[in-house]
Design an enzyme around this catalytic site. Structure first.
Site, PDB file in Angstrom:
ATOM      1  N   THR A 183       0.786  -1.001  -0.059  1.00 39.55           N
ATOM      2  CA  THR A 183       0.059  -0.098  -0.029  1.00 39.55           C
ATOM      3  C   THR A 183       0.901   1.264   0.072  1.00 39.55           C
ATOM      4  O   THR A 183       2.001   1.217   0.453  1.00 39.55           O
ATOM      5  CB  THR A 183      -0.920   0.099   1.147  1.00 39.55           C
ATOM      6  OG1 THR A 183      -0.248   0.118   2.281  1.00 39.55           O
ATOM      7  CG2 THR A 183      -1.910  -1.278   1.305  1.00 39.55           C
ATOM      8  N   GLU A 327      -5.490  -4.203  -1.980  1.00 41.33           N
ATOM      9  CA  GLU A 327      -5.927  -5.324  -1.260  1.00 41.33           C
ATOM     10  C   GLU A 327      -6.771  -6.105  -2.096  1.00 41.33           C
ATOM     11  O   GLU A 327      -7.186  -7.282  -1.682  1.00 41.33           O
ATOM     12  CB  GLU A 327      -6.497  -5.129   0.076  1.00 41.33           C
ATOM     13  CG  GLU A 327      -5.603  -4.543   1.088  1.00 41.33           C
ATOM     14  CD  GLU A 327      -5.553  -3.028   0.890  1.00 41.33           C
ATOM     15  OE1 GLU A 327      -4.967  -2.465   1.929  1.00 41.33           O
ATOM     16  OE2 GLU A 327      -5.985  -2.341  -0.105  1.00 41.33           O
ATOM     17  N   LYS A 438     -16.637  14.866  10.165  1.00 39.53           N
ATOM     18  CA  LYS A 438     -17.659  14.659  11.259  1.00 39.53           C
ATOM     19  C   LYS A 438     -18.090  15.964  11.753  1.00 39.53           C
ATOM     20  O   LYS A 438     -17.433  16.100  12.833  1.00 39.53           O
ATOM     21  CB  LYS A 438     -17.123  13.628  12.148  1.00 39.53           C
ATOM     22  CG  LYS A 438     -16.695  12.315  11.441  1.00 39.53           C
ATOM     23  CD  LYS A 438     -16.031  11.362  12.408  1.00 39.53           C
ATOM     24  CE  LYS A 438     -15.248  10.019  11.579  1.00 39.53           C
ATOM     25  NZ  LYS A 438     -14.301  10.671  10.520  1.00 39.53           N
ATOM     26  N   TRP A 443     -22.334  13.514   9.124  1.00 39.23           N
ATOM     27  CA  TRP A 443     -20.945  13.219   8.189  1.00 39.23           C
ATOM     28  C   TRP A 443     -21.235  14.340   6.892  1.00 39.23           C
ATOM     29  O   TRP A 443     -22.246  14.675   6.309  1.00 39.23           O
ATOM     30  CB  TRP A 443     -21.028  11.805   7.605  1.00 39.23           C
ATOM     31  CG  TRP A 443     -20.610  10.866   8.401  1.00 39.23           C
ATOM     32  CD1 TRP A 443     -19.964  10.918   9.831  1.00 39.23           C
ATOM     33  CD2 TRP A 443     -20.906   9.337   8.409  1.00 39.23           C
ATOM     34  NE1 TRP A 443     -19.716   9.769  10.326  1.00 39.23           N
ATOM     35  CE2 TRP A 443     -20.112   8.626   9.444  1.00 39.23           C
ATOM     36  CE3 TRP A 443     -21.385   8.615   7.429  1.00 39.23           C
ATOM     37  CZ2 TRP A 443     -20.092   7.452   9.495  1.00 39.23           C
ATOM     38  CZ3 TRP A 443     -21.181   7.088   7.469  1.00 39.23           C
ATOM     39  CH2 TRP A 443     -20.271   6.709   8.643  1.00 39.23           C
TER      40      TRP A 443
END
Length: 552
Positions: A183, A327, A438, A443
């Site tokens: 990653t 992934e 937040k 959100w």
């Protein structure tokens, strides 16, 4: 036991050599352009494999690459896995300490280096030679070796000259690890993900399926760097399909890409939005013919609707979005048509194409809330996207703790992406969990604000981050690259109003900062971490406290 042969990369190479022997692989590199038929390419792959075998590489050994997209790198994509070894593609743009970590943890035995990257690797090596203690041979991807203290070192052509084109590949199990990528390390050190032959095999079948599937009539330009998550699987899929492969070489710019599309009659390609925006801007001042180009895939970051419209209206090229992660090998979704969407036109079609899309055959998904409850596909409910499938990882390399955090007990991979899914199964990525703002228990999607800001005619690029706030917990701040000669507070107010016209007023950024360039990470994505580290100071925090709304 009933069953068929192992699903391995050998079968793709065999098909290209025997069914499409005259199809070409075109390679731009530091010393010009080279052309190989798939018949010639297959001979070189076997010669490479034979040389690796003779050198002493055994099944399970890892071989690293530090390189751009050209035929040398492409040959390693097949030559290494087909002898049962594992190819580790090192990201050439990672920070030094991250390269040290990945090479050391992978224990690469041989490291193949792009001829244009020898000096950079030297500098990385000099800062921590011990990290390269496992490397017993350096190979420069060229027919000569530049001046360097890296040792022992040999050029690629001399290395493979020790092998034979008549080499027979050994039997390899489909569960044998074939690749290793890390990653980009946006949160700590990079994490390794291994890919087996079976994972590559399944992923390749997915890329050859449906409306956007690669076929033998395609000419595919592989722009996605081969050091980045398997170049989105394109090196395997183009060969398997029998498509003509075009590789853009070291650090290609918009001029290089435009010339390759015109000269090689490219029909399809894939890259991050930054690359496609650069080509669009280049087209405004340069005359070139890309009429052969039928569609391009945009991924790695959200694809703005205005970019999709510009490609269709100005260049007559379809642009579609895709989704995936390191992934997941990486592609799991593409914004392909369903029967119900074929009639879509104008804004309805653009919206569909800008979304991450529907899952490829073989991929399962679900969306869950913070308590693990599955969310409905109604186009409104938000939750984290979980994935499962033959090419979705079930563990990180050498990292039990990371595996336990990211893989559920029943095998679902937690992507960390907050999404909504409509009734047709199209996924819309709202934000990374870490990038959501937040505010007051609600959100705010940084991605949606960014995309909306970039709809404004005076905004070239935008990035939104969260800043701590005493009352609201967090508030949004936007960093904007403007097309205006002298962007000022009047433009900032206009942009805030632009957001408020389509979203709740409290979604509008409390501060808009105009900057020359949005910093990018090693994979071309906006680096919000760099923005936080370098551009957020006490003065900016104070402005957020002052400008935040009095109430929602």
């Amino acid at each position: 036991m009933p069953g068929g042969s192992n699903m391995t990369l050998h079968q793709f190479l065999w098909r290209a050599e025997n069914v499409f022997p005259d199809r070409e692989l075109v390679s731009r590199h530091h010393d010009g352009v080279s052309r190989f038929t798939y018949s010639e390419y297959g001979n070189r792959v076997r010669q490479l494999a034979s040389a690796l075998d003779a050198w002493g590489i055994e099944q399970g050994d890892r071989i690293g690459t530090f390189a751009w997209n050209h035929h040398w790198h492409h040959e390693l994509y097949y030559g290494v896995p087909c002898i049962g070894a594992q190819l580790h593609m090192v990201n050439i743009h990672l920070p030094k300490q991250h390269v040290h970590h990945t090479v050391s943890e992978a224990s690469d035995r041989i490291l193949f280096i792009d001829a244009t990257m020898v000096r950079r690797l030297e500098n990385i090596y000099n800062s921590d030679p011990e990290a390269f203690s496992s490397v017993k041979q350096f190979v420069v991807m060229s027919d000569s070796v530049p001046d360097t203290h890296l040792s022992p070192i040999v050029d690629y052509e001399s290395f493979i000259s020790k092998g034979t084109e008549d080499y027979t590949f050994p039997p390899v199990d489909e569960e044998q690890p074939a690749g290793l990528c890390y990653t980009s390390g946006t949160t700590g050190l990079p994490k390794g993900v291994e890919y087996t032959h079976k994972m590559y095999w399944g992923h390749t079948m997915g890329l050859m399926t449906g409306e956007l599937g690669l076929t033998n009539t395609d000419t595919a330009l592989t722009i996605v760097p081969m050091y980045h998550v398997n170049a989105w699987g394109r090196p395997f899929a183009t060969v398997a399909a029998g498509a003509k492969t075009v590789l853009p070489g070291p650090d290609p710019d918009s001029k290089d890409i435009a010339e390759l599309i015109e000269d090689e009659q490219v029909t399809t390609s894939a890259a991050v939005p930054m690359v496609w925006r650069g080509l669009l801007e280049y087209s405004h001042n340069h005359d070139f013919d890309i009429s052969s180009l039928e569609y391009v895939i945009s991924g790695g970051a959200s694809t703005p609707e205005d970019l999709i419209n510009s490609y269709y209206n100005q260049l007559n090229v379809k642009m579609v979005s895709g989704y995936g992660m390191t992934e997941t090998t990486p592609v799991t979704h593409q914004s392909a048509h369903k029967p119900q969407t074929i009639s879509y036109t104008n804004s309805e079609l653009t919206k569909m194409r800008s979304q991450s899309g529907i899952p490829l055959p073989g991929v399962q998904m679900k969306v869950v809330d913070e308590d693990g409850n599955e969310q409905p596909w109604d186009g409104e409910a938000l939750g984290e996207l979980l994935l499962k499938g033959p090419w979705v990882t079930t563990e990180y390399f050498n990292s039990t703790n990371q595996t336990e955090e990211s893989i559920t007990e029943d095998g679902w991979f937690r992507t960390g992406d907050i999404v909504r899914v409509d009734s047709e199964g199209y996924v819309n990525v709202v934000d990374r969990m870490d990038d959501l703002v937040k505010s007051g228990g609600e959100w705010i999607s940084s991605v949606e604000i960014e995309d909306h800001l970039m709809h404004h005619e005076l905004v070239k690029e935008a990035a939104v981050i969260a800043i701590d706030h005493d009352r609201w917990d967090e508030r949004p701040v936007a960093f904007v690259v403007s097309e205006a000669d002298t962007p000022d507070e009047a433009l900032a107010n206009e942009l805030r109003e632009h957001v408020a016209q389509s979203y709740p007023t409290w979604w509008a950024p409390d501060v808009i900062e105009f900057i020359e360039e949005i910093p990018k990470g090693s994979t071309g994505k906006r680096s919000k971490r760099t923005l936080r580290d370098n551009l957020v100071d006490e003065q900016l925090r104070a402005r957020v406290q002052e400008n935040a709304p009095g109430k929602h």
